[in-house]
Design an enzyme around this catalytic site. Sequence first.
Site, PDB file in Angstrom:
ATOM      1  N   ASN A 167       0.845  -1.192   0.000  1.00  7.64           N
ATOM      2  CA  ASN A 167       0.000   0.000   0.000  1.00  7.64           C
ATOM      3  C   ASN A 167       0.878   1.239   0.000  1.00  7.64           C
ATOM      4  OD1 ASN A 167      -2.921  -0.940   0.269  1.00  7.64           O
ATOM      5  ND2 ASN A 167      -1.806  -2.191   1.786  1.00  7.64           N
ATOM      6  N   GLU A 168       1.160   1.689  -1.196  1.00  5.52           N
ATOM      7  CA  GLU A 168       2.070   2.810  -1.381  1.00  5.52           C
ATOM      8  C   GLU A 168       1.376   4.117  -0.988  1.00  5.52           C
ATOM      9  OE1 GLU A 168       4.912   2.021  -1.635  1.00  5.52           O
ATOM     10  OE2 GLU A 168       5.478   0.771  -3.325  1.00  5.52           O
TER      11      GLU A 168
END
Length: 632
Positions: A167-168
Amino acid sequence: MSILDSPGKQQTQKELYEKTRTVIVKDSSAGCSQLAAEVADLIRQRQGENKNVVLGLATGSTPVPFYKELIRLHQQEGLSFKNVITFNLDEYHGLAPDHRESYNRFMREQLFDHIDIPQENINIPDGTVSLDAVYESCLDYEKRIEEAGGIDLQILGIGRTGHIGFNEPGSSRDSRTRMITLDRITRRDAAADFLGEAHVPRHAITMGVGTILGAKRLVLMAWGGNKAEIVQQAVEGKVTDRISASFLQEHDNATFLVDQAASSQLTRMHLPWLVGSVEWDRKMIKRAVTWLSHRFEKPILRLVDEDYNESGAGEILTASGRAYNVNISVFDLVKHTITGWPGGKPGTDDTQRPERAEPHPKRVLIFSPEPSDAVMSLGGTIHRLVEQGHEVKLAVQTSGSLRVPDLAAQKFAAVLQEMAQVIGDNTSSAGGEYASQVLAQLEEKGLFGDDSEDVKRLKALILRGEVRDAALVCGLESEAVVFQDLPFYEKGRYRQFQMTDEDVDCTAALLEEYQPHQIYATGHLADPSALQTLCYRSIEDALERFKDESWVGDCRVWLYRGKESEMNSYEIDMAVPMSPEQLELKSEAIRKFQSISQDELDSRGRNQTTAKRYDQLGMAEYEAIESFQRRG
Ligand code: F6R
C-alpha cells in the site's frame, strides 16, 4: 508484557509521542523468538479448542528470522501447523509462482516447505492473473479471508515509503485487495533482488489498508537503521495516507516490534530527555545541544538559556550553569572532531584530536563490503591517508558479481571474442572460446536464471578492474587492493545470505597478517540481513578471536555509514573535510564503477549535507565532510 497482549491504556510520558504501542528489542533474533513463541501459544491454544488459526503473512527480509524460528519450533519442539490457515499480503504482478523473486516461491522456500501446513490452507494473491481478471481475483481473495473467519494475527514489515503490504503512499484507509503501481523507492529497494531496477515489476496485488486493519491483531516488525526514520513517522506522526503504516494508530491491538537501530529516531531514544530523566554525561549534552542548534537554526554559541528551557533541556543548565558555558564546551567538542589528518598528525599534541599521532605511519585496513562501498563513503579520506604516508590496504570483502548486469558481462565477453578473432592466434583462442561460452551461458540463463561459474567470474573481474581504477584515483596502487571474495556471498543471494565460520576465518587471516593500527568498516546499523551487516559481523567476530593480542588493543576501529542513512552531527567522532577539488576527485573515483548504476553510488549530497550541518552548528564552512564514529 508479551507482544500479543492487548496494549491497554497508555500511561507513560513516552506514549505521549508514540501513538502505537512499540516494543523495542535487542535485535531481530530476540524479537522474532518472542513473536514466534506468542504465535506458537496461539496455535496450541486453538488446537486445544479444535479450532483453526488464521495468520496473515509478509515476505521481504524482515520476517525471515521469524520464519526460521517457526521452522525450528516445528522441527525441534513438535509445533504442528495443521490447524493454521495463511493469507499472504501481496505478490508481484506478472511473476509466475516459481519465478525466483515471486512471493509464492519465497514463502515455500522460507516457510511452507519446512512445516506441516496443509497445501489447501495456503493463500497468496495470484500474480499471474490477467489484467481483465484482476478485479474478480481480488474480490475472491477478500471473500476467502472472510470465509476463514478473518485474520487473527497479521504480520507486517514496513517499506521505506511507509507501505504495509504494497500500500504505497496515497492508499486510503478503506482500500481493499487490489492491484497497485509500485512506488519508485520501493522498486529501487528491490533492484538488487531483480538484478537492476529496470527488471522490477511495476505492479503488484496487495491486500488493502482496510483489509489489513480488519485483522484482530497486527504486529509490524522493523529491523535496522534504514527503517528508523519511517518507523518514527508512522509511530509518532499524524495518521496519513502518505504513510500507510500510520493507520496502525487507529487499530486497538497493533504493536510495532523494532530493534535498537530501527527505534533510534523515536523520541524516547533520540531525544530521551523529552520523555524522562537522563544522565547528563558529555555525550548526552553534546546530543542535546547540537539538536537545539539545529532546531532553532542557531549556531551553538548563540544559544541562550531560554532555548534550553523551552525545549525541555533546562536540566543541563541546572548542572552546568549558564548556556554560555555549556555552549562553549560543546562547541569545542564538535570542533575537535574535525581533522584533515584521519590517520593522526605526527609530532603534534593529540589530546584533542580524534586519532592519535603515533605510530606514524600507521597500517590502515579499509573494509569495503561491496567493491564500491568504501570509495563511495570515504574516498576523500583514503586519499588523505595515502598522501599522509600511511600504509593503506583496501580489503574488498565480496566480489559484488551479483550487482553487475548481464549487459556489462555481455559487452566484455563480446569484445574478448572479437579480439580473439581479430588477432586470430593460438594464445587468444582460449580466450575466444571462453568468451563464446560466457555469451552462450548468458543467453541460456535468461534474465532471472542463476549465473554460471564462468559468468560470475567474468562479472567479478569487471568489478575488480573498476575498483582498482577507482582506488588509483584515490592514490592507492593496485597491489594495495585485496579481494576477499567471502564465501557467503558466492553461495547466496541478496536478502538471503548466510554467514558462516568460513567467512570469519577469511577475515581473521587478513587481520592477523596485517595487524592494522586503524580499521575502517561499515554495516553495524543496517538491516541485519544486509550484506554490509554480515560483512561487519565477520570483522567483529574475527577481532574477538584476537582480543587478547596487543595489536588489537592498539587498533582503532572507525565506522562509516553506507548509503542507508546520514550520521547525525552528535554521532560524529571524526569529521574529515573536503575541498571542492577533493570532492571532485572522489566523484571521479566513483565514476570508475561503470558497470553499476551511478544513481546508486552518488554520495556527494550526503557529504555536502554533513558539511552544511556542521556549518550550521557554527563550525567552519566546508564543501563536504566524510564522517566517522569510533567503535566503542
Ligand atoms: C512484503 C510486504 C512489504 C514488506 C516491506 C519491507 O510482503 O508486505 O510491505 O514488508 O517492503 O520489506 P523488507 O522486509 O524486505 O525490508
